[in-house]
Design an enzyme around this catalytic site. Structure first.
Site, PDB file in Angstrom:
ATOM      1  N   ASP A   1       0.861  -1.187   0.000  1.00 13.41           N
ATOM      2  CA  ASP A   1       0.000   0.000   0.000  1.00 13.41           C
ATOM      3  C   ASP A   1       0.888   1.225   0.000  1.00 13.41           C
ATOM      4  O   ASP A   1       1.946   1.251   0.635  1.00 13.41           O
ATOM      5  CB  ASP A   1      -0.979  -0.005   1.177  1.00 13.41           C
ATOM      6  CG  ASP A   1      -0.302  -0.090   2.527  1.00 13.41           C
ATOM      7  OD1 ASP A   1      -0.104   0.953   3.174  1.00 13.41           O
ATOM      8  OD2 ASP A   1       0.039  -1.219   2.940  1.00 13.41           O
TER       9      ASP A   1
ATOM     10  N   GLU B   1      -7.716   4.726  12.325  1.00 15.53           N
ATOM     11  CA  GLU B   1      -6.668   4.338  13.272  1.00 15.53           C
ATOM     12  C   GLU B   1      -6.444   5.355  14.382  1.00 15.53           C
ATOM     13  O   GLU B   1      -5.497   5.255  15.145  1.00 15.53           O
ATOM     14  CB  GLU B   1      -5.356   4.091  12.532  1.00 15.53           C
ATOM     15  CG  GLU B   1      -4.927   5.204  11.598  1.00 15.53           C
ATOM     16  CD  GLU B   1      -3.734   4.812  10.734  1.00 15.53           C
ATOM     17  OE1 GLU B   1      -2.604   4.915  11.260  1.00 15.53           O
ATOM     18  OE2 GLU B   1      -3.923   4.406   9.569  1.00 15.53           O
TER      19      GLU B   1
END
Length: 296
Positions: A100, A192
């Protein structure tokens, strides 16, 4: 008078003397000694040149590094070994691997990414950062979103959610930037951080984002988060959504195997065509399972 008669004397018998044999040392072969001396000097010069050679030190260094990695890996899980090309340990249990990326990786040569391979490990998919919050578009998103598929890499786009901002508005912003097509990975929401809000507020905005994206795309999004954040704030919530979990430097993801689809197991991979370290991921399944979750 007659001459006196001389009686001859008996001959004296002498014992032959025993001559002492003298063993002479052969004269030193000065020429041979000289040749040996030259050969020794040449040998020493050769050793010195080898020791001073950069190639020698490169060989010693490679041998040391290889030995050190062998020692480091010895006694550990044989299904979690170091891959020299990628410069990380990779769980061997999984057959489909990906990365990613975001602006942090800079300009990427996706063809080199696709061509990189060691043993049975190569890059099959990539998640690409698209947006964050209400206004931020990743400056490299459009280029990555265009060039990665050209190289034959399956792609998915992700949004970094800011729980302080309205979730539905963030979803609209994300879909204005990203055009999701057939063959893509499902869209991803990255959660997150609480950003100073309560877990209840965070879950409410996350829910609004997920519902709107699924309504507009007819595709169920993936939730990305860290293992600790998931256990602290998301356990027993959003159970119908596929998970992408970050949990680094471990041979196994400590989560029920049926709950997750992707595992981000390292953030230090070195990939050809990329100038900075990269997150490395494994897919929980084979190629058939991967094709089933793609946008149809």
């Amino acid at each position: 008078m007659p001459p006196e008669k001389r009686i001859p004397k008996a001959p004296v018998t002498r014992k032959p003397g025993v001559k002492k044999t003298v063993t002479r040392k052969p004269a030193a072969n000065k020429k041979k000694k000289s040749v040996l001396s030259i050969q020794l000097k040449l040998f020493l010069v050769g050793v010195l040149l080898v020791l001073l050679s950069p190639l020698y030190y490169g060989y010693v260094l490679r041998s040391f590094v290889g030995t050190w990695r062998w020692i480091k890996d010895w006694g550990q899980d044989p299904n979690y070994r170091t891959y020299e090309s990628f410069n990380i340990k990779i769980p061997k249990k999984y057959t489909i691997h990906g990365i990613d990326v975001s602006y942090y990786q800079g300009k990427i040569n996706w063809q080199k990414v696709k061509e990189m391979k060691e043993d049975d490990v190569n890059i099959s998919f990539a998640f690409i950062k698209a947006t964050e919050g209400l206004l931020l578009v990743d400056p490299y998103f459009q280029r990555n979103w265009r060039e990665a598929p050209k190289a034959g890499i399956i792609c998915g786009a992700y949004h970094f959610l800011r729980p302080k901002k309205d979730g539905k508005t963030q979803a609209k912003f994300f879909l204005q930037v990203v055009n999701i097509e057939k063959g893509d990975l499902p869209p991803v929401v990255d959660i997150e951080t609480l950003d100073g809000v309560s877990p209840l507020k965070m879950r409410a905005e996350l829910s609004d984002f997920l519902n709107y994206v699924e309504l507009k795309t007819k595709v169920r999004p993936i939730i990305y988060t860290g293992l600790k954040f998931y256990k602290d704030y998301l356990t027993d919530f959003f159970d119908d959504y596929p998970l992408w979990i970050a949990h680094y430097y471990q041979p196994k993801l400590r989560l029920d195997n049926s709950r997750w689809k992707f595992w981000q197991h390292s953030d230090k991979a070195k990939i050809n065509g990329i100038g900075h370290v990269v997150d490395f991921n494994a897919f929980n399944g084979d190629s058939t399972a991967l094709s089933k979750i793609l946008v149809h």
